[in-house]
Design a protein around this motif. Structure first.
Motif, PDB file in Angstrom:
ATOM      1  N   GLY A 160       0.811  -1.205   0.000  1.00 54.98           N
ATOM      2  CA  GLY A 160       0.000   0.000   0.000  1.00 54.98           C
ATOM      3  C   GLY A 160       0.851   1.265   0.000  1.00 54.98           C
ATOM      4  O   GLY A 160       0.341   2.359   0.083  1.00 54.98           O
ATOM      5  N   VAL A 161       2.193   1.125  -0.144  1.00 55.82           N
ATOM      6  CA  VAL A 161       3.045   2.335  -0.123  1.00 55.82           C
ATOM      7  C   VAL A 161       3.549   2.601  -1.541  1.00 55.82           C
ATOM      8  O   VAL A 161       4.021   1.704  -2.204  1.00 55.82           O
ATOM      9  CB  VAL A 161       4.225   2.141   0.820  1.00 55.82           C
ATOM     10  N   VAL A 162       3.304   3.766  -1.982  1.00 54.20           N
ATOM     11  CA  VAL A 162       3.825   4.143  -3.295  1.00 54.20           C
ATOM     12  C   VAL A 162       4.906   5.207  -3.041  1.00 54.20           C
ATOM     13  O   VAL A 162       4.610   6.231  -2.424  1.00 54.20           O
ATOM     14  CB  VAL A 162       2.714   4.710  -4.209  1.00 54.20           C
ATOM     15  N   MET A 163       6.002   4.825  -3.482  1.00 54.78           N
ATOM     16  CA  MET A 163       7.134   5.732  -3.252  1.00 54.78           C
ATOM     17  C   MET A 163       7.422   6.475  -4.555  1.00 54.78           C
ATOM     18  O   MET A 163       7.578   5.892  -5.601  1.00 54.78           O
ATOM     19  CB  MET A 163       8.358   4.908  -2.821  1.00 54.78           C
ATOM     20  N   LEU A 164       7.495   7.776  -4.454  1.00 54.68           N
ATOM     21  CA  LEU A 164       7.780   8.587  -5.635  1.00 54.68           C
ATOM     22  C   LEU A 164       9.256   8.975  -5.541  1.00 54.68           C
ATOM     23  O   LEU A 164       9.679   9.693  -4.603  1.00 54.68           O
ATOM     24  CB  LEU A 164       6.881   9.829  -5.678  1.00 54.68           C
ATOM     25  N   LEU A 165       9.959   8.435  -6.447  1.00 50.24           N
ATOM     26  CA  LEU A 165      11.412   8.549  -6.358  1.00 50.24           C
ATOM     27  C   LEU A 165      11.901   9.953  -6.769  1.00 50.24           C
ATOM     28  O   LEU A 165      11.223  10.658  -7.503  1.00 50.24           O
ATOM     29  CB  LEU A 165      12.021   7.477  -7.251  1.00 50.24           C
ATOM     30  N   PRO A 166      13.107  10.275  -6.349  1.00 54.87           N
ATOM     31  CA  PRO A 166      13.588  11.649  -6.586  1.00 54.87           C
ATOM     32  C   PRO A 166      13.804  11.973  -8.060  1.00 54.87           C
ATOM     33  O   PRO A 166      13.794  13.106  -8.471  1.00 54.87           O
ATOM     34  CB  PRO A 166      14.900  11.682  -5.824  1.00 54.87           C
ATOM     35  N   SER A 167      13.871  10.914  -8.837  1.00 57.47           N
ATOM     36  CA  SER A 167      14.111  11.147 -10.246  1.00 57.47           C
ATOM     37  C   SER A 167      12.913  11.803 -10.950  1.00 57.47           C
ATOM     38  O   SER A 167      13.019  12.321 -12.054  1.00 57.47           O
ATOM     39  CB  SER A 167      14.437   9.833 -10.934  1.00 57.47           C
ATOM     40  N   LEU A 168      11.773  11.667 -10.317  1.00 57.62           N
ATOM     41  CA  LEU A 168      10.578  12.215 -10.970  1.00 57.62           C
ATOM     42  C   LEU A 168      10.664  13.727 -11.014  1.00 57.62           C
ATOM     43  O   LEU A 168      10.954  14.378 -10.001  1.00 57.62           O
ATOM     44  CB  LEU A 168       9.283  11.831 -10.212  1.00 57.62           C
ATOM     45  N   ALA A 169      10.356  14.177 -12.187  1.00 52.65           N
ATOM     46  CA  ALA A 169      10.518  15.609 -12.354  1.00 52.65           C
ATOM     47  C   ALA A 169       9.389  16.386 -11.641  1.00 52.65           C
ATOM     48  O   ALA A 169       9.622  17.380 -10.976  1.00 52.65           O
ATOM     49  CB  ALA A 169      10.508  15.949 -13.888  1.00 52.65           C
ATOM     50  N   ASN A 170       8.209  15.857 -11.762  1.00 56.45           N
ATOM     51  CA  ASN A 170       7.077  16.568 -11.116  1.00 56.45           C
ATOM     52  C   ASN A 170       6.379  15.645 -10.126  1.00 56.45           C
ATOM     53  O   ASN A 170       5.338  15.037 -10.419  1.00 56.45           O
ATOM     54  CB  ASN A 170       6.086  17.003 -12.207  1.00 56.45           C
ATOM     55  N   PRO A 171       6.941  15.469  -8.957  1.00 60.03           N
ATOM     56  CA  PRO A 171       6.405  14.468  -8.012  1.00 60.03           C
ATOM     57  C   PRO A 171       4.988  14.774  -7.538  1.00 60.03           C
ATOM     58  O   PRO A 171       4.206  13.866  -7.367  1.00 60.03           O
ATOM     59  CB  PRO A 171       7.378  14.513  -6.843  1.00 60.03           C
TER      60      PRO A 171
END
Ligand SMILES: Nc1ncnc2c1ncn2[C@@H]1O[C@H](COP(=O)(O)OP(=O)(O)OP(=O)(O)O)[C@@H](O)[C@H]1O
Ligand SMILES: [Mg+2]
Length: 824
Positions: free
Chosen positions: A55-66
């Protein structure tokens, strides 16, 4: 423990992704993650939730528009925990952007890539996500369970609601009057039937205390409070006023089962039982009526039994008195006749004449007594004629006023159109006089006597209690007084002969007896109504007659006349015969005599002329007196017939009435009565025959016989006084008398000498006179034998004569004459 996967979303470029992976690996969390490049995100979001990814979605730092990516993920997976990982210096700006509005819901956090914050953040995210997931699962299962239960109870609820609805509908609309009350007596339920029965609408009743709804409720409320689990039901029936009418209301109260649980309530079913109550009342009334009827009938039966007993008793006494009166009459006849014969002989003798007159008056009194006795015994010869009771009362007016005296007021009330009745006028007068005198005696201080005559119809209801009384039309004569009245025990005995409450010498107790006998003999009825202190009414009922009223001729008066016609006297009682013969002879008549009908017939057959046959009704022998009269009329046309009797017999009296054409002279009669009757009859016959026949000389001697001469008589009598007086009388008659006191002495005398006549008493010491008579006859068949008895006529042999005691000189004289006739 299985580690939950984390869905890590990285930028699409391979280098950026690799760099992120490397960073994560370096952090020690890489193995936990599933990497999804940003380009595949939309597809991935469309498929399912990242359950397996913890249930955890991790938005990684690589994403430009988190933030944009976070919003997209949150929109698709609102339950997912978003962990946005950024470079340390990028964080404040991102925090600022996120802080403006909670666009990502509650589950998100920011973490720097630097160690150890990232691991901690990840761990916290995972824990938070897990906790929420657990919570959700629990909630879901709870919800699922809840839904299940809810679904079941809802069905039940529906069902219950529906059936309750129906039930209440049924009850509400049923015609039965049903009420539901709570423990305080407040109305919870009120059916339309109740509304109709009690006249209280459902709206008005609901929620109100029952007691306020009407007077009729009081008892029901009271009964409801007395209900308890031990006695959960009660029936109340009461009379109430409903709609202005009195009705019977039945209430069945029942404690509802909920009581056990503490919620008290009562159901009441009411019924209008007026009709039933009325039917019960009617039944009860009918029962009472029946009981009354039964007791009335029983009483009537007892009454009629009593009446019957009374009648039977009076009947028995009647028989007795009738017999006594008969014998008494004969005795009186002898005494009276002798006294009358004696009269001319003592005319100048002063004291003797007074004694004689007193004796004659006593005979008269005796004759009245015995005639009353005969009347009671219903053996009084009656001569009923159609008469009017009103006229009779009118004729008696003077007599009644004289008998009653001035201190008694007399009132008469005669109904108009009074019917004629059939009764013996003379006897009716006697009855009225007797009743009036009774009334007078009951009013010593004065009072009022009311005589009332009216037509009445006695129905079966009335006659049922009176034996021998037929329903029909009667003339009622009521004699009422305002005197002392009679207590019931006196009234019950008043008709009995010799019953009197009057002091000795004042009453004989025969007045009402003769009235009773007269009423009965006349086919009527008599009844006493009396109340002590109030007065008495005696009601006499005489049958209606449809014949024309006969107005009787006045009694003959004037001097007694004799005559020279020939009279045949038939009388078995020799004593009576002797005096009759003597009386008639003294009046100048020629007299023939016979002791029975057969002998009389022989005389008539001999051809001798007889003007009048004077015969006793009752005589021994096969030929009865009415037949004798009939034969006499055949043999001697124009012969007058006069009967005489101590009491009437069916032979000439039918139903208390004389046969037409029959004349009767009742014993005891006075010389004057006999003379008048004989004269009257002879005149009547002479007028009828128009050609009076000369009297022929009698063949049989009717002159006094020649003196007794030397007639030898053996007298056997054990009573010395009687023996002496009889001997004297016989010697007076010229007989030679040997008197003895016993049968043995008589035996001896009979063997020693011869006699013309043996006169013996019937009861001798040691032996019967009849036996002696038989022996004497055997010894001397020529000798005449006479038995005398104190019990009237003895049962002697045919050839033995009878001499009933008491006998006097005339009886002895005639006896001697007869014996002389046989000797000659
Ligand atoms: N009118 C009456 N009022 C009260 N008692 C009466 C009346 N008539 C009769 N009695 C009672 O009935 C009894 C019998 O009456 P009844 O006429 O038979 O005899 P008596 O009057 O006593 O005697 P007698 O009539 O023979 O001279 C009387 O003694 C009296 O007690
Ligand atoms: Mg009287």
């Amino acid at each position: 423990m299985r580690m939950e996967a984390i869905l890590a979303i990285a930028a699409s470029g391979p280098e950026a992704a690799e760099a992120d992976a490397a960073r994560l690996a370096a952090q020690g969390v890489g193995a936990l993650c599933a990497f999804v490049p940003q380009a595949a995100l939309a597809q991935r979001l469309a498929v399912n939730e990242p359950a397996e990814a913890g249930g955890v979605v991790m938005l990684l730092p690589s994403l430009a528009n988190p933030l944009a990516v976070a919003r997209t993920v949150h929109a698709a997976w609102p339950q997912a925990y978003l962990l946005i990982v950024r470079a340390e210096d990028d964080l404040p700006r991102l925090r600022r952007d996120l802080g403006i509005a909670p666009m990502l819901g509650r589950q998100w956090s920011l973490a720097a890539v630097a160690e150890p914050e990232l691991t901690t953040a990840l761990r916290q995210a995972l824990a938070s996500s897990r906790q929420r997931r657990q919570l959700r699962t629990t909630l879901a299962s709870a919800n699922a369970r809840l839904r299940e239960t809810h679904a079941v109870s809802l069905g039940e609820y529906h069902r219950l609601v529906t059936s309750e609805h129906h039930l209440s509908n049924f009850l509400r609309h049923s015609q039965a009057a049903v009420l539901g009350l709570d423990a305080a007596g407040t109305v919870l339920f009120w059916s339309e039937g109740a509304a109709e029965l009690l006249g209280v609408t459902v709206r008005r009743a609901l929620g109100r205390p029952l007691a306020e709804l009407g007077d009729w409720a009081r008892e029901i409320v009271q009964a409801a409070t007395s209900l308890a689990p031990e006695h959960p039901r009660q029936l109340v029936e009461q009379m109430v006023h409903l709609g202005g009418q009195e009705r019977a209301l039945e209430a069945m109260l029942l404690l509802t089962p909920a009581v056990a649980a503490g919620a008290r309530g009562t159901s009441v079913v009411l019924r209008d039982v007026t009709a039933r109550r009325r039917a019960q009342d009617q039944l009860r009334e009918a029962n009472l009526q029946l009981q009354r009827l039964v007791s009335e009938r029983t009483e009537a039966l007892e009454k009629s039994q009593l009446a019957l007993l009374q009648v039977q008793k009076l009947e028995a006494i009647g028989k007795l008195t009738g017999g006594v009166a008969h014998d008494f009459n004969n005795v009186l006849q002898v005494i009276g006749s002798n006294l009358q014969l004696l009269q001319p002989l003592v005319q100048d003798a002063g004291e003797s004449e007074r004694l004689l007159r007193a004796a004659l008056a006593a005979v008269d009194r005796g004759a009245r007594l015995s005639s009353q006795l005969l009347a009671f015994a219903r053996r009084q010869p009656l001569d009923p004629v159609p008469l009017n009771v009103g006229r009779k009362l009118h004729e008696m007016d003077d007599l009644l006023r004289r008998s009653l005296g001035e201190h008694i007021e007399v009132e008469s009330s005669l109904a108009a159109g009074l019917w004629t009745t059939l009764a013996d006028g003379g006897q009716l007068e006697n009855v009225i006089l007797n009743l009036a005198i009774n009334a007078r005696d009951a009013m010593p201080e004065g009072g009022r006597l009311t005589l009332e005559a009216a037509n009445v119809v006695l129905d079966e209801e009335y006659t049922r209690t009176v034996p021998d009384l037929t329903p029909g039309q009667y003339v009622m004569l009521a004699v009422s007084d305002t005197g002392q009245g009679m207590p019931p025990e006196v009234a019950a005995q008043a008709f009995e002969p010799f019953f009197t409450t009057k002091p000795e010498g004042k009453g004989t107790g025969l007045g009402l007896s003769m009235a009773y006998g007269f009423a009965k003999q006349s086919g009527g009825h008599i009844r006493i109504y009396s109340e002590p202190g109030q007065g008495t009414t005696v009601k006499l009922y005489l049958p209606r007659s449809f014949e024309k009223e006969v107005i009787p001729p006045r009694h003959p008066t004037g001097p007694v006349q004799g005559g020279s016609e020939t009279i045949l006297v038939v009388e078995d009682d020799l004593a009576v015969q002797a005096v009759v013969v003597a009386t008639l002879q003294s009046l100048g008549y020629r007299v023939l005599r016979a002791s029975d009908a057969q002998a009389a017939l022989s005389i008539l057959q001999s051809g001798v002329h007889v003007d009048l046959l004077f015969t006793d009704v009752v005589m021994p022998g096969p030929l009865r007196s009415p037949e004798l009269a009939q034969r006499a009329r055949q043999l001697v046309p124009g012969i007058a017939v006069l009967f005489t009797s101590g009491y009437t017999q069916n032979a000439i009296v039918h139903g208390g009435r004389l046969d037409p054409g029959v004349e009767l002279l009742s014993k005891p009669y006075r010389q004057e009565d006999l003379a008048r009757k004989v004269r009257h009859l002879l005149l009547l016959h002479r007028q009828q025959a128009r050609t009076p026949k000369p009297a022929e000389p009698a063949e049989q001697a009717d002159e006094p016989s020649s003196p007794a001469g030397a007639l030898r008589v053996l007298l056997v009598e054990d009573e010395a006084e009687l023996r002496e007086v009889t001997q004297q009388m016989l010697e007076l008659l010229g007989c030679r008398v040997q008197a003895v006191a016993s049968a043995e002495a008589a035996d001896a005398a009979l063997r020693a000498g011869s006699f013309h006549l043996l006169l013996t008493d019937i009861s001798l010491p040691g032996r019967s006179g009849l036996e002696l008579a038989r022996e004497a006859r055997a010894l001397n068949p020529e000798m005449q034998v006479v038995v005398s008895s104190g019990y009237g006529k003895a049962d002697t042999d045919a050839d033995t004569w009878n001499l009933p005691k008491p006998y006097g000189l005339p009886e002895l004289q005639s006896l001697i004459e007869r014996v002389q006739a046989t000797v000659a």
